[in-house]
Design an enzyme around this catalytic site. Sequence first.
Site, PDB file in Angstrom:
ATOM      1  CG  HIS A 186     -25.671  13.745 -42.424  1.00  0.00           C
ATOM      2  ND1 HIS A 186     -25.898  12.751 -42.389  1.00  0.00           N
ATOM      3  CD2 HIS A 186     -26.579  14.942 -42.870  1.00  0.00           C
ATOM      4  CE1 HIS A 186     -27.426  12.704 -42.917  1.00  0.00           C
ATOM      5  NE2 HIS A 186     -27.522  13.884 -43.488  1.00  0.00           N
ATOM      6  CB  SER A 315      -6.275  18.286 -16.236  1.00  0.00           C
ATOM      7  OG  SER A 315      -5.183  17.659 -16.240  1.00  0.00           O
ATOM      8  CE  LYS A 321      -8.157  18.776 -21.153  1.00  0.00           C
ATOM      9  NZ  LYS A 321      -9.651  18.458 -20.673  1.00  0.00           N
ATOM     10  CD  GLU A 328     -16.974  16.838 -18.610  1.00  0.00           C
ATOM     11  OE1 GLU A 328     -16.218  17.071 -19.413  1.00  0.00           O
ATOM     12  OE2 GLU A 328     -16.827  17.090 -17.277  1.00  0.00           O
TER      13      GLU A 328
END
Length: 461
Positions: A186, A315, A321, A328
Site C-alpha cells: 500500500h 534537465s 540533475k 522512462e
Amino acid sequence: MNYRIEKDSLGEFKVPADAWYGIQTARAVENFPISGRKPDVDFIKAHVLIKLAAARANCQPGWLDAQRRDAIVAACERILAGEFLDQFVVDRFQAGAGTSHNMNTNEVIANLANVALGGKKGEYKPIHPNDHVNMGQSTNDTIPTAIRLACLAKLPRLKAAVETMAAEFERIGREERDTVKSARTHLQDAVPTTIGREFAAYGWILRRVITELEAVRPRLCEIGLGGSAAGTGLNTAPGYPQRVAEELARLTGEPIVASDLTAQMQSMYDLQRLSGAIRSLALELTRISNDIRLLASGPRTGLGEITLPPVQPGSSIMPGKVNPVMFEMLNQVCYQVLGQDAAVAWMTQAGQLELNVMMPALGSALFDAMDWLTHAVAAATERNLKGLKVNRARCYEFIHASVGLATLLNPRIGYMKAAEIAKESEKTGKPVREIVAAHGIMSAEAFDALVLKAARDGRID
C-alpha cells in the site's frame, strides 16, 4: 524522372524506369501515401521466402518448368541476401488483405528473373508476376503466412533481450541476498525483505512471460499456404500445400506444417494469442520500470535505495540533475505496445466470412510491438540495469526507521505488546532495535540478526 509504360487490366500507367517493381506497385504508391512507412524487413523476406518455396513446390510437369523455377529462386535469393529491399515500397496502410504488397513482391521477383534470362523490365517474359511467381498462391494465403514467418523470425530476438534483462535482475538478486530493506505494501512500510528477494522476483516473472511467448511458437508454425483463394486450394498443384510447407520448414528451420486452409484465412486467432503474450510482457515491464523509478527516486528526497548510471543530463534548467531516462523510455514503449495490442484485437474481430482484410495493419502492429520491445529492453538493460548500484546504507537506514519491525516480535511477546513497541517507536522516533534492547527483550545485535533472518529466509524460528 524517366518512366516506362506498363499495362494492366485497368489500362496503362507510368512506372519509374529504374524501378524493379511494376505497374500494380506503382498504382499502390500513388493510392496510398499514408504513413510514409515502408514494409517491415522481416516481413519482406518472409514473403520472398514463400515465393521461393512455392517455386520449388510447383516445379513439376504441367506446372512450373525448371528454367523458370531456377530464375525465380535465384531472384529470391538475391533479395534474401539483402539486395533490392528498397524496391518494396507500398505503404503499410494499403489495400485490404495486402494485395498491393503481394504484387510488389511478384513484380520485383519477375523483373529480376527476366533480366537475368536476357529480358527487359516490365515485359514479363518468360516469367509473369501472376502466372509464374504467384503460381498456386493468393494474397489470401501468402500474407498471413508471411506475417507468421516474420513473427517467428523476430521472436528469438525478443526472447534474447528479455532473457538478458532477467539474468541481470537475477544477478543483482544473488549479490544483494543479504541487503535488508523495508518491504512496502500500500506504499507504506511493511515487514523486512531484501533487495535480493525483490530483484530476483523481477527476473522470475520475466522468465515466466518468456515461457508464454514460447508457447505461441508452435501455433505460428501452422500455416494456411496452399489455400489459394478463400481456402479452397483453387488452381494449386496436387499435393502443393504439404510440399510448400515442407520446403518452408527446410528453409526456416521451423516445424512448419499445413493446417486448416480455410480457418487460417478466416481467423487471426494465433496472431492474437501472440499479441496477448506481448501485452503481458509489456504490462510486467511497465510495473517493473515503475518500481525501478521509485527505488531510484531522490536521490536525497526520495527512496534512493538504488542508483542508476547517468546517461545524459536530466534537465535543461537544473544543473546536475539526472533522471531515470532509460526506464522512462521503456515505460513509453510499453504503453505504445499496449496500443498496438488493442489495434490487433480490433482487427482480429474485423475478419468477415472467408478473409480478414485487416492483415497489413495487423501484421504491422505486431511487428512494431516486437521490434520496439526488443530494442527498448536491450537498451534499458545495457545502459542502466547493468550499471545499477544498491545504496545499502540507505536501505539500512530505512529498515531500522520502520515501525514494521515490531511485527517480528509477535511470536515472542504477542501482537498487543508488539503493537505497544511499534507505538513507542512511532511516538519517540527511536528505532525498534533500541526499544527492544531497553526493555530487555533482546540485544540490539540479536535483533539485527533476527531482522536479517526474517528478510532473507522469511522465518524467524
